[in-house]
Design an enzyme around this catalytic site. Structure first.
Site, PDB file in Angstrom:
ATOM      1  N   GLU A   1       0.800  -1.239   0.000  1.00 28.34           N
ATOM      2  CA  GLU A   1       0.000   0.000   0.000  1.00 28.34           C
ATOM      3  C   GLU A   1       0.830   1.285   0.000  1.00 28.34           C
ATOM      4  O   GLU A   1       0.594   2.179   0.800  1.00 28.34           O
ATOM      5  CB  GLU A   1      -0.962  -0.024   1.196  1.00 28.34           C
TER       6      GLU A   1
ATOM      7  N   ASN B   1       1.984  -5.212  -3.072  1.00 33.45           N
ATOM      8  CA  ASN B   1       0.591  -5.531  -2.746  1.00 33.45           C
ATOM      9  C   ASN B   1      -0.191  -4.239  -2.475  1.00 33.45           C
ATOM     10  O   ASN B   1       0.293  -3.364  -1.760  1.00 33.45           O
ATOM     11  CB  ASN B   1       0.604  -6.408  -1.476  1.00 33.45           C
TER      12      ASN B   1
ATOM     13  N   GLU C   1      -6.176 -10.776  -1.128  1.00 31.75           N
ATOM     14  CA  GLU C   1      -6.981 -10.560   0.098  1.00 31.75           C
ATOM     15  C   GLU C   1      -8.464 -10.527  -0.261  1.00 31.75           C
ATOM     16  O   GLU C   1      -9.188  -9.591   0.093  1.00 31.75           O
ATOM     17  CB  GLU C   1      -6.584  -9.234   0.766  1.00 31.75           C
TER      18      GLU C   1
HETATM   19  O1  9MR Z   1      -7.255  -8.112   8.587  1.00 29.96           O
HETATM   20  C1  9MR Z   1      -6.334  -7.257   9.227  1.00 29.96           C
HETATM   21  C2  9MR Z   1      -6.901  -6.739  10.520  1.00 29.96           C
HETATM   22  O2  9MR Z   1      -7.044  -7.796  11.454  1.00 29.96           O
HETATM   23  C3  9MR Z   1      -6.033  -5.635  11.099  1.00 29.96           C
HETATM   24  O3  9MR Z   1      -6.672  -5.067  12.223  1.00 29.96           O
HETATM   25  C4  9MR Z   1      -5.786  -4.586  10.035  1.00 29.96           C
HETATM   26  C5  9MR Z   1      -4.880  -3.478  10.541  1.00 29.96           C
HETATM   27  O4  9MR Z   1      -4.825  -2.441   9.603  1.00 29.96           O
HETATM   28  O5  9MR Z   1      -5.184  -5.181   8.902  1.00 29.96           O
HETATM   29  C6  9MR Z   1      -6.023  -6.100   8.296  1.00 29.96           C
HETATM   30  O6  9MR Z   1      -5.468  -6.617   7.108  1.00 29.96           O
HETATM   31  C7  9MR Z   1      -5.186  -5.645   6.103  1.00 29.96           C
HETATM   32  C8  9MR Z   1      -3.976  -6.147   5.350  1.00 29.96           C
HETATM   33  O7  9MR Z   1      -2.918  -6.390   6.226  1.00 29.96           O
HETATM   34  C9  9MR Z   1      -3.569  -5.164   4.265  1.00 29.96           C
HETATM   35  N1  9MR Z   1      -4.678  -4.856   3.402  1.00 29.96           N
HETATM   36  C10 9MR Z   1      -5.922  -4.474   4.035  1.00 29.96           C
HETATM   37  C11 9MR Z   1      -6.324  -5.524   5.065  1.00 29.96           C
HETATM   38  C12 9MR Z   1      -7.673  -5.187   5.670  1.00 29.96           C
HETATM   39  O8  9MR Z   1      -7.602  -3.988   6.359  1.00 29.96           O
END
Ligand code: 9MR
Length: 347
Positions: free
Chosen positions: A154, A195, A260
């Site tokens: 990101e 990603n 994802e």
């Molecule tokens: O699913 C993840 C969640 O449990 C966390 O709290 C969050 C923190 O920002 O991150 C989520 O996963 C993210 C992933 O690492 C990157 N892309 C977006 C996902 C959903 O927010």
């Protein structure tokens, strides 16, 4: 009049058939049997220990694993001179003993950073050394156990410019190429990914990312693939936007990881007690479209599809947006939803 009665009759009986459709059983067939690419999910070993249905789904349905949180910088690298491997090592052991591929997520991000990293002070060389050490130690630790990494996550804004993260502020835009180089030095065999989200719905962002990564690749920076996160909605993006994005990525010579995937059915946060049937039907069609569209690309570009959660109750969407939503393949009780059954039946 007779025509109208017949039409109503036909509609009614097909609606009944929909309602009466018996749910499929997860023992009949495995999701991974229907396709020739890796099918993954985010796996939580605590949930696995606590719930037999969860464990059975993970064990039987998926052959690739991503850690939802425990391999992010805040978890693996809590202090400058301390790495914390315990949970991630357990996940790696589970994957090794169950023949599952482990995809590493994520080395460099602007979120889930440990406080010491956010507060790090030093000149550009100090930042470079810090980032190199962070990447090198982690990739080296999991060498041979983690076969691929989301090296940078990101890094772009929606308008296609580079996000002003701590990495960009302190290292300039060259931090991306350095991150990929350090990861490659630590494990030359690992497949390395960039990603990001909104790469399907937002062609401006997608084109900016592709053009930036292409310019790095032209200089020899080792970037193998792109993760299209695909946190989608039932109504949007349109299917054609999904296939365009997938095609554009492989045509630019990157492995494609749908990294994802989840499909929200409640984007406007309505009050819902349960998932409306018609939304579950649309969701199933959307999942199938994505799997089929992905399946038709050349095998050499298919890294796999990873779903972001097992049962609906595990989904980040519920706690992040604080809304009722049902975005995954299994329901709150880990029973197959229509989307899973459609994939099993039609792939
Ligand atoms: O699913 C993840 C969640 O449990 C966390 O709290 C969050 C923190 O920002 O991150 C989520 O996963 C993210 C992933 O690492 C990157 N892309 C977006 C996902 C959903 O927010």
């Amino acid at each position: 009049m007779l025509g109208a009665v017949l039409t109503i009759g036909i509609l009614f009986s097909s609606a009944c058939r929909e309602e009466e459709m018996t749910p499929c059983s997860i023992q009949d067939k495995r999701l991974v049997d229907g396709v020739d690419f890796y099918c993954g999910n985010v796996v939580d070993l605590n949930r696995m220990g606590a719930n037999l249905d969860y464990a059975r789904i993970v064990n039987t349905q998926f052959n690739s694993v991503t850690a939802e949180n425990i391999m992010k910088p805040a978890f693996l690298h809590p202090s400058e001179n301390l790495f914390h491997w315990t949970e991630a090592d357990q996940l790696a052991d589970y994957c090794a003993s169950h023949s599952k591929r482990l995809h590493g997520h994520t080395l460099i991000w602007h979120q889930q950073l440990p406080p010491w990293m956010l507060n790090f002070r030093g000149d550009q060389t100090a930042w470079e050394n810090m980032m190199r050490e962070h990447i090198f130690q982690i990739v080296n630790h999991f060498k041979g156990k983690v076969s691929s990494w989301d090296v940078v996550n990101e890094a772009f804004n929606d308008d296609g410019t580079l996000r002003n993260s701590i990495w960009k502020k302190n290292l300039g835009s060259s931090y991306l190429e350095k991150a990929f180089q350090y990861a490659h030095e630590a494990d030359p065999a690992a497949k390395l990914f960039y990603n990001d989200y909104s790469l399907v719905i937002n062609p401006v962002k997608r084109k900016a990312v592709l053009s930036f990564l292409n310019s790095l690749k032209a200089k020899g920076v080792p970037i193998d693939g792109i993760g299209l996160q695909m946190h989608l909605f039932n109504g949007f993006p349109e299917n054609v936007e999904i296939s365009n994005a997938i095609d554009e990525v492989w045509k630019n010579d990157y492995l494609v990881h749908i990294s994802e995937l989840d499909i929200s059915i409640n984007p406007f946060s309505q009050a819902l007690d349960k998932a409306p049937q018609e939304e579950l039907v649309r969701q199933a069609e959307k999942y199938l479209y994505i799997f089929k569209t992905y399946d038709r690309i050349h095998a050499s570009y298919k890294f796999g599809i990873t779903i972001w959660g097992v049962g609906d109750r595990d989904s980040w969407i519920r706690y992040f947006y604080n809304r009722a939503d049902f975005p995954l393949l299994f329901d709150d009780n880990y029973q197959p939803k229509r989307a899973y059954c459609k994939l099993i039946a039609d792939l």
